[in-house]
Design a protein around this motif. Sequence first.
Motif, mmCIF file in Angstrom:
data_model
loop_
_atom_site.group_PDB
_atom_site.id
_atom_site.type_symbol
_atom_site.label_atom_id
_atom_site.label_comp_id
_atom_site.label_asym_id
_atom_site.label_seq_id
_atom_site.Cartn_x
_atom_site.Cartn_y
_atom_site.Cartn_z
ATOM 1 N N UNK A 273 0.860 -1.187 0.000
ATOM 2 C CA UNK A 273 0.000 0.000 0.000
ATOM 3 C C UNK A 273 0.892 1.230 0.000
ATOM 4 N N UNK A 274 0.781 2.059 -1.032
ATOM 5 C CA UNK A 274 1.605 3.271 -1.170
ATOM 6 C C UNK A 274 0.737 4.504 -0.985
ATOM 7 N N UNK A 275 1.224 5.472 -0.181
ATOM 8 C CA UNK A 275 0.423 6.657 0.125
ATOM 9 C C UNK A 275 1.328 7.805 0.557
ATOM 10 N N UNK A 276 0.947 9.057 0.248
ATOM 11 C CA UNK A 276 1.686 10.199 0.814
ATOM 12 C C UNK A 276 1.416 10.273 2.312
ATOM 13 N N UNK A 277 2.444 10.423 3.138
ATOM 14 C CA UNK A 277 2.227 10.491 4.589
ATOM 15 C C UNK A 277 1.692 11.854 5.015
ATOM 16 N N UNK A 306 8.946 1.178 3.726
ATOM 17 C CA UNK A 306 9.905 2.098 3.114
ATOM 18 C C UNK A 306 9.296 3.492 3.031
ATOM 19 N N UNK A 307 10.153 4.512 3.140
ATOM 20 C CA UNK A 307 9.750 5.903 2.941
ATOM 21 C C UNK A 307 10.667 6.528 1.892
ATOM 22 N N UNK A 308 10.073 7.160 0.884
ATOM 23 C CA UNK A 308 10.846 7.783 -0.193
ATOM 24 C C UNK A 308 10.567 9.273 -0.226
ATOM 25 N N UNK A 309 11.628 10.068 -0.350
ATOM 26 C CA UNK A 309 11.503 11.515 -0.514
ATOM 27 C C UNK A 309 11.514 11.810 -2.004
ATOM 28 N N UNK A 310 10.325 11.984 -2.584
ATOM 29 C CA UNK A 310 10.195 12.134 -4.032
ATOM 30 C C UNK A 310 10.869 13.401 -4.531
ATOM 31 N N UNK A 311 10.768 14.501 -3.794
ATOM 32 C CA UNK A 311 11.352 15.771 -4.239
ATOM 33 C C UNK A 311 12.868 15.681 -4.405
ATOM 34 N N UNK A 312 13.524 14.921 -3.547
ATOM 35 C CA UNK A 312 14.978 14.799 -3.651
ATOM 36 C C UNK A 312 15.387 13.902 -4.811
ATOM 37 N N UNK A 313 14.495 12.989 -5.191
ATOM 38 C CA UNK A 313 14.808 12.062 -6.271
ATOM 39 C C UNK A 313 14.408 12.607 -7.633
ATOM 40 N N UNK A 314 13.276 13.302 -7.685
ATOM 41 C CA UNK A 314 12.741 13.805 -8.953
ATOM 42 C C UNK A 314 12.253 15.234 -8.736
ATOM 43 N N UNK A 315 12.917 16.178 -9.329
ATOM 44 C CA UNK A 315 12.571 17.591 -9.135
ATOM 45 C C UNK A 315 11.758 18.116 -10.299
ATOM 46 N N UNK A 316 10.945 19.113 -10.000
ATOM 47 C CA UNK A 316 10.231 19.820 -11.063
ATOM 48 C C UNK A 316 8.838 19.335 -11.366
ATOM 49 N N UNK A 340 4.723 11.361 -17.728
ATOM 50 C CA UNK A 340 5.935 10.562 -17.862
ATOM 51 C C UNK A 340 5.913 9.436 -16.840
ATOM 52 N N UNK A 341 6.136 8.208 -17.294
ATOM 53 C CA UNK A 341 6.178 7.054 -16.405
ATOM 54 C C UNK A 341 7.618 6.826 -15.950
ATOM 55 N N UNK A 342 7.823 6.733 -14.631
ATOM 56 C CA UNK A 342 9.163 6.502 -14.075
ATOM 57 C C UNK A 342 9.093 5.347 -13.079
ATOM 58 N N UNK A 343 10.249 4.731 -12.842
ATOM 59 C CA UNK A 343 10.349 3.662 -11.844
ATOM 60 C C UNK A 343 11.261 4.116 -10.715
ATOM 61 N N UNK A 344 10.973 3.646 -9.512
ATOM 62 C CA UNK A 344 11.797 3.963 -8.345
ATOM 63 C C UNK A 344 12.182 2.664 -7.655
ATOM 64 N N UNK A 345 13.477 2.364 -7.643
ATOM 65 C CA UNK A 345 14.035 1.192 -6.976
ATOM 66 C C UNK A 345 14.232 1.533 -5.497
ATOM 67 N N UNK A 346 13.394 0.954 -4.638
ATOM 68 C CA UNK A 346 13.450 1.273 -3.216
ATOM 69 C C UNK A 346 14.748 0.799 -2.572
ATOM 70 N N UNK A 347 15.272 -0.336 -3.044
ATOM 71 C CA UNK A 347 16.465 -0.901 -2.430
ATOM 72 C C UNK A 347 17.693 -0.027 -2.681
ATOM 73 N N UNK A 348 17.839 0.457 -3.921
ATOM 74 C CA UNK A 348 19.013 1.260 -4.284
ATOM 75 C C UNK A 348 18.707 2.750 -4.380
ATOM 76 N N UNK A 349 17.439 3.132 -4.120
ATOM 77 C CA UNK A 349 17.002 4.533 -4.189
ATOM 78 C C UNK A 349 17.410 5.157 -5.530
ATOM 79 N N UNK A 350 17.017 4.470 -6.591
ATOM 80 C CA UNK A 350 17.372 4.877 -7.943
ATOM 81 C C UNK A 350 16.115 5.109 -8.765
ATOM 82 N N UNK A 351 16.117 6.183 -9.551
ATOM 83 C CA UNK A 351 14.974 6.538 -10.394
ATOM 84 C C UNK A 351 15.359 6.416 -11.856
ATOM 85 N N UNK A 352 14.481 5.817 -12.656
ATOM 86 C CA UNK A 352 14.682 5.704 -14.103
ATOM 87 C C UNK A 352 13.429 6.159 -14.822
ATOM 88 N N UNK A 353 13.617 6.979 -15.855
ATOM 89 C CA UNK A 353 12.507 7.362 -16.725
ATOM 90 C C UNK A 353 12.246 6.228 -17.696
#
Length: 378
Positions: A273-277, A306-316, A340-353
């Motif tokens: 379950x994914x949600x903005x906190x 897991x918690x991801x900070x989207x702004x630090x990973x993907x700006x704009x 734009x569809x992007x993927x976020x790898x939670x384990x390595x904190x990596x983003x790919x378009x």
Amino acid sequence: MEAETEGTFERNTKPRLDDHPGATAASLLTDDLILEILSRLPARSVHRFKCVSVLWRDLIAANRNKLPHTLAGFLYRTIRNARRHHFASVSGGAIPFDPCLQPNKYKDMTQVDSCNGLLLYRSCANRDDFRLVVCNPATGRWVELPPKPQAPASTSSRTIGLAFDPAVSPHFHVLCFEQTLQETYMTGVNIYSSQTGAWSLRDSGTVEKVTLFLGSSKCVSVGGMLYLNGKLHIRGDFVLVGVGMEGKVWTTTPLPYPRMFGMTGSSQGCLHYAIPPADDNNRIMFSKREIWCLKDHNSKELVLKHTANIDKLMTGHSYRVVGIHPDCDTIFLISYEDDTLVSYDMLHQKVDRIVNLEKDDADQFLPYVPLFSESLAD
């Protein structure tokens, strides 16, 4: 190893490596037994077993269409044109089928759910038309379900889910949830079983009345249960509703935040379950995403994974979660601004378009994993 020729596979009963005195028990299995075992494992495990030996690698490569596949991409439609279906590949490969290709008999139908390679279609003539079809696009087979029993005039069935696990059974289930029109709470579910070819009506086993989120909650099948989001009719608490395939087991699990922005999905055999906190003042933090996990249907609560900070990973841009990878810790998001569809790898904190989607408000993302076995009954 026998080769696959003109769509047929000759049965091989000769043990592998039987002339090697140091052969292990696993190496003495026949090709057919190895394939039977591998066909019941997750795609990620099959990929790893290619490293066992050169013989296993070649066997898996020669019979890849018989074995589990990983996520190929997402089927989606647009808000302005619900009947036109699109496909977004996440593997970089070619589109495995034409998402708009349907027999003329089913041209008026739209995709409403997917599960482990099968797609559920429903007539879009009107909301109360329950002509339903299940399709396996990898094999091109379509099965039209018999009419659902007529519901009472005071109820409506607008929330529908598909449940299918080829590792457990070749049969699928379709669940149509009944909800009252005036007070809008769930009263039960009509369940179709492809094994019996018939519908059965089950009353809701939940202690409290639950209102379903019509049109905004995707059903998720995992561990023999079908889950969807809802809201307690009296108290107003947001919950995850689960129902077993026979309609005898019902559960309600509290959701971490009192709102309907969350997205559910199945990954590695668990519901996610994914949600903005929310911050300390209960304000939504759209710059972050939390991923929660329900270990099994006996769990009483979701646990934070897991918690991801989207702004630090993907700006704009602002993003929303639209999918979760079934085999690894990866989530998929789309940008509100440019689709734009992007993927976020939670384990390595990596983003790919991945890809730019159709510029027409992409909506209702359904994960698609190819299934090449003949899973639909004649």
